[in-house]
Design a protein around this motif. Structure first.
Motif, short mmCIF file in Angstrom:
data_model
loop_
_atom_site.label_atom_id
_atom_site.label_comp_id
_atom_site.label_asym_id
_atom_site.label_seq_id
_atom_site.Cartn_x
_atom_site.Cartn_y
_atom_site.Cartn_z
N GLN A 134 -5.45 -5.92 0.58
CA GLN A 134 -4.39 -6.28 1.74
C GLN A 134 -4.93 -7.20 2.67
O GLN A 134 -4.19 -8.19 3.32
CB GLN A 134 -4.12 -4.96 2.48
N LEU A 135 -6.15 -7.19 2.99
CA LEU A 135 -6.70 -8.03 3.97
C LEU A 135 -6.85 -9.39 3.48
O LEU A 135 -6.38 -10.51 4.20
CB LEU A 135 -8.26 -7.58 3.95
N GLU B 45 -4.37 -4.54 9.29
CA GLU B 45 -5.03 -3.19 8.35
C GLU B 45 -5.46 -2.12 9.16
O GLU B 45 -5.14 -0.92 8.96
CB GLU B 45 -6.51 -3.51 7.65
N GLU C 121 -2.22 -0.51 10.40
CA GLU C 121 -1.46 0.52 9.35
C GLU C 121 -2.26 1.68 9.23
O GLU C 121 -1.82 2.92 8.93
CB GLU C 121 -1.74 -0.22 7.93
N ILE D 193 -7.52 1.42 4.13
CA ILE D 193 -8.03 0.10 4.68
C ILE D 193 -8.65 -0.53 3.57
O ILE D 193 -9.73 -0.01 2.71
CB ILE D 193 -9.09 0.21 5.69
N HIS E 122 -3.42 -10.98 3.69
CA HIS E 122 -3.32 -11.55 5.12
C HIS E 122 -3.91 -12.77 5.48
O HIS E 122 -3.13 -13.60 6.10
CB HIS E 122 -3.47 -10.56 6.18
#
Length: 544
Positions: free
Chosen positions: A43-44, A354, A357, A39, A47
């Motif tokens: 990536q957050l 997240e 995943e 995490i 998004h």
């Protein structure tokens, strides 16, 4: 918006007894640690940027923005191996109706007109092209509460048929700060605007007007102005919502003060009297008239549901939720028209992906199923989660817990985690252990008067007996640099709530949000183990 086909919904079973087991296993294997560490803020942020981009037009239900959001979620969750959570579909159809009141209205009270937006906002929940108040007598009903368990009834001995009730926001505990009155400083459901309109309708009133004050409401007038204008979504009901008052709305405190003076009353003194006990008083000869012309459109929106099946008890689920919707766009504005909703709630929606995943990267699937649910129309009164609760795809008795993510912290790490509704259930214990591993402690609601436990999607799950957790980055900054950042960002974050400026900023620090997501992942992982059933606390109103 192109039509998206949903499936016929399953009707949920009511919640039944759960197996009590309070043992919390805390061992975390290297494989789980790898998922936990996967995490990350990069990536957050990606998004959030996509979901809050202008292309998504503010993600209002039943718009192009919804179609883009659902497509994005489908691609993301499919790519990591999650399966459709509603039979063979990722979608649960939520039939709704939008009612948009024309702003070309005035509220007239004994010959004086009050203007839409600046002084008042009026509308209706009735599915109707036109509703009105015509010389409807005003009656002040204090907090507008009928609560037998508190021996409190502001409508006691009062007939309000044909009348318009004027109501204070929040409940008496906030006004008095008496911990023995209602829930003291912490708002109960009786303090929510939703309840006040519901109760006024049950009492047979013709209209209901709430007086806005920033402190007890916990938000400024601009939130009322922006959130209550434009399309307002609700459910399609057989009676076309004729059971609701004809007109419901808000006035600001300046208007209220003037009206009480015109009625021969003192507003401040009336508030004091209203906090002492059941209270109502006629507002002299004042009466209200307003005509509400509506544009009514029936539409369909969707909850998004994706599941990673459990390895041994796939019929038992831990459900993570976040609302994907925001306020859309206001075409009447010049310049920026889009309410991008980056914090609220592209952040929570991105967090869903997240966390999903991280579970997908486990070498062995959890024993129980992990279900990711992005719900619609939270901004319209938790409609998507309410609809799911009434039409559950997963029976409540098979739902171990709900973990909700709404408006993540964007201003760095904290040494604590704020738990909204601290003490409601044993989920606090799970979060406390996860937070301790991060060097953090859990703390209570930093703004109990705001009643936030009743204002996000976990509330719908709690209402059908499912233990529900809602928490986010706490209020104690981890270091001086973070403290300075919070001072720098504080005013803009507050100002941008439900405003056009809720957009992604490179000034944000997402490290606290990452810690929160990791803690939520670990809580869900521990709950995914067989025979772990968190219980409501004995003092929780949801236990019954």
């Amino acid at each position: 918006m192109k039509k998206i086909i949903g499936l016929t919904l399953l009707v949920s079973a009511v919640i039944s007894g759960c197996v009590a087991n309070n043992i919390i296993k805390t061992n975390t294997t290297a494989d789980v640690t790898a998922s936990y560490n996967s995490i990350n803020k990069e990536q957050l942020i990606e998004h959030i940027k996509v979901l809050s981009s202008d292309e998504f037009e503010g993600r209002a239900p039943s718009t192009k923005g919804e179609a883009l959001t659902l497509d994005y979620l489908t691609k993301q969750l499919t790519a990591i191996g999650f399966q459709p959570g509603n039979g063979d579909s990722f979608l649960q159809e939520v039939p709704m109706v939008s009612i948009e009141a024309s702003p070309e209205m005035t509220l007239s009270i004994n010959g004086k007109d009050y203007q839409y937006g600046d002084e008042m906002v009026m509308g209706t929940s009735r599915i109707s092209d036109f509703e009105q108040l015509k010389n409807s007598e005003l009656v002040f009903v204090g907090y507008g509460v009928n609560a037998p368990e508190y021996n409190w009834n502001d409508y006691n001995g009062l007939d309000v048929k044909g009348k318009t009730v004027v109501i204070l926001v929040n409940d008496p505990g906030f006004a008095t700060q008496d911990p023995e009155l209602f829930n003291g400083n912490a708002m109960t459901y009786y303090g929510r605007w939703t309840y006040k309109y519901e109760e006024a309708s049950r009492q047979g009133a013709e209209g209901a007007i709430i007086i806005h004050e920033t402190a007890p409401a916990s938000y400024g007038w601009s939130v009322v102005e922006h959130s209550w204008s434009g399309p307002q979504f609700g459910f399609v009901r057989e009676d076309l919502n004729k059971g609701r008052v004809a007109v419901e709305g808000w006035i600001n405190s300046e208007v209220a003060t003037e009206l009480f003076t015109r009625a021969g009353l003192n507003f401040e003194q009336a508030k004091i009297e209203a906090a002492k006990g059941s209270y109502h008083v006629d507002m002299g000869d004042l009466s209200a008239s307003v005509s509400v012309k509506n544009t009514v459109k029936e539409s369909v929106s969707y909850n998004f549901i994706a599941t990673l099946p459990g390895s041994s008890t796939p019929d038992e689920h831990i459900i993570y939720t976040a609302h994907w919707d925001h306020l859309g766009k206001d075409k009447s504005l010049i310049g920026d028209q889009i309410y991008n909703g980056a914090v609220d709630n592209a952040s929570g929606t991105g967090a869903l992906i997240e966390v999903a995943e991280a579970f997908a990267k486990l070498p062995v699937a959890p024993e129980r199923s992990i279900t990711i649910m992005a719900v619609t129309a939270e901004e319209q009164g938790l409609l998507g989660s309410k609809y799911y609760a009434a039409n559950s795809v997963i029976p409540a008795a098979k739902t171990v817990a709900n973990i909700n993510m709404d408006a993540l912290g964007v201003d760095g790490r904290s040494s604590d985690v704020s738990v909204y509704g601290l003490g409601q259930s044993e989920l606090d214990n799970f979060l406390s252990i996860a937070a301790k591993k991060q060097g953090r402690t859990i703390a209570g609601d930093p703004r109990p008067a705001a009643g936030i436990y009743y204002r996000s999607d976990h509330f719908a799950f709690a209402n059908i007996g499912i233990p529900a957790l809602y928490a986010k980055t706490g209020k104690t900054p981890v270091d001086e640099a973070t403290k300075a950042l919070r001072v720098e960002l504080g005013e803009s974050l507050s100002k941008c709530y439900h405003n056009l400026c809720d957009e992604y900023s490179d000034a944000w620090d997402m490290s606290g949000a990452v810690e929160d997501m990791q803690a939520f992942f670990e809580v869900g992982y521990e709950l995914s183990k067989e025979n772990v059933w968190p219980q409501w606390s004995k003092t929780s109103e949801f236990k019954r």
